[in-house]
Write a protein that holds these residues in place. Sequence first.
Motif, PDB file in Angstrom:
ATOM      1  N   ARG A  33      49.150  43.385  -9.272  1.00  0.00           N
ATOM      2  CA  ARG A  33      47.835  42.755  -9.268  1.00  0.00           C
ATOM      3  C   ARG A  33      46.731  43.663  -8.754  1.00  0.00           C
ATOM      4  O   ARG A  33      45.629  43.212  -8.483  1.00  0.00           O
ATOM      5  N   ARG A  90      53.968  39.966 -19.864  1.00  0.00           N
ATOM      6  CA  ARG A  90      52.499  40.006 -19.818  1.00  0.00           C
ATOM      7  C   ARG A  90      51.982  39.176 -18.654  1.00  0.00           C
ATOM      8  O   ARG A  90      51.057  39.573 -17.949  1.00  0.00           O
ATOM      9  N   THR A  91      52.548  37.999 -18.452  1.00  0.00           N
ATOM     10  CA  THR A  91      52.252  37.154 -17.297  1.00  0.00           C
ATOM     11  C   THR A  91      53.572  36.674 -16.713  1.00  0.00           C
ATOM     12  O   THR A  91      54.571  36.524 -17.430  1.00  0.00           O
ATOM     13  N   ARG A 115      48.866  35.514 -13.542  1.00  0.00           N
ATOM     14  CA  ARG A 115      48.000  35.886 -14.665  1.00  0.00           C
ATOM     15  C   ARG A 115      47.698  37.380 -14.645  1.00  0.00           C
ATOM     16  O   ARG A 115      47.729  38.024 -13.602  1.00  0.00           O
ATOM     17  N   ARG A 116      47.390  37.918 -15.795  1.00  0.00           N
ATOM     18  CA  ARG A 116      47.140  39.363 -15.916  1.00  0.00           C
ATOM     19  C   ARG A 116      45.745  39.672 -15.399  1.00  0.00           C
ATOM     20  O   ARG A 116      44.788  39.826 -16.147  1.00  0.00           O
TER      21      ARG A 116
END
Length: 468
Positions: free
Chosen positions: A398, A346-347, A460-461
Amino acid sequence: MRDDESPAPGTAKGLTATPTPAAIPVQAAATPSGASRTASAAAPGTGASPWLRRLVVVGLLLAAVNLRPGITSLGALLEEVRDGLGMSGTMAGLLTSVPSACFALFGFAAPRLARRFGPGAVVCVGMAAITAGLALRPLAGNTVLFLVLSALALGGIAVSNVLMPVIVKRYFPDKVGTMTGLYSMALSLGTALAAAVTVPMTHALGHGWRLGLGVWAALAAVAVLPWLPLVRDRTGAPREPVGTPAEDSTRSADRAQATDRTRATDRTRAAGDGGSGRITGSRTAWALACFFGLQATAAYITMGWMPQIFRDAGLSADKAGLLLAVTMVMGVPLSFVLPPLAARMRTQGPLVVLLGVFGLIGYAGLWSAPAAAPWVWALLLGVANCAFPLALTMIGMRSRSGAGVVRLSAFAQSTGYLISIPGPILVGTLNQASGGWGLPILFMTALMVPQIVCGVLAGRRRHIEDEW
């Protein structure tokens, strides 16, 4: 239009992205038509015949093997080069920063050259530049000329490095992952090979550091050969069908209507697919650029200075070269493991922290007792240096679209390589000023902290399109 396709001629201006130093095979550069129309002889998804694809495989592997020996062979013989040319610590640091500068500067030119002349031609010239630079720089009688000829070789390395993913995307659209893994493995093996054998080969040849550095030009010359038949090849570009004047007129009208529809669609989608907004307004883009730059700083400090650290600790030049080879060869297995693992998370912050911890322990060992367990320190730093494939994976995650990934890759890598230029110079200056390696290693350790912080922020997502 799919995200992984090159924009059509009528694509809105905001969506035309220029690929730059990226190892993410998202978008191939557009090229003129010239491939054969015999579909039965073509491989799936390309206009390339099987024999041509086999030639490209050979060319890719030979090119990849030659993308790092010019750097790591110099690191293994840096002390001899400094003594032979009367080079100061600051100038030696500048020499170890030349790769970053060339990657940043020549990386901007490579995509434009590829669009004009074709990527095969540019890679062929790049291999020739590597050959010339590596053959001539041992003949240099002063530091300035040695730097210039090193820059010639590194310029060839830079443009070839940038275009490897484009070549893969063009000739192997159905096997991008496999071919990317193959040339990544060849690159790591070439890096480790030069680090391991340069010093013993120099001793065996018996003519000093000049011949030991120059012999790598022979390997680069071999890599030129498979690219010669590919200089004029334009495989992979869209082809114009041949027909009667009436049919051609109808097709022209259809293309005009399709272009209008594409423009309308792209204007509608522009805000969401990486084509609009300033990428400098994205915090995630800046975090990725800083993370990429700091990991590149660590990598080039390692390639340029680690053998000298071990030699000054009392280890032989042969052993110091082998230790650098151990550090570099860690990229072979981990380059296959880290990207898919990161993509499932997830991250990616936990992976960034884990690699950073390996680096901090490795630097601590180099600082406190470099000769006590050198193989352990080399192994730990090899794991830490695998932040490179992790950074590339995060770049691909990203953005919401192919166009956005290309823009993010261009910004993160070009900015990152510029950030990495001062690091190796400062290490050389600190070593000369302090007379030892304690202060430079503390500096390298301190850089690992912002690298971890920036990596966690970049992991980070988030998507860059949501931040401008």
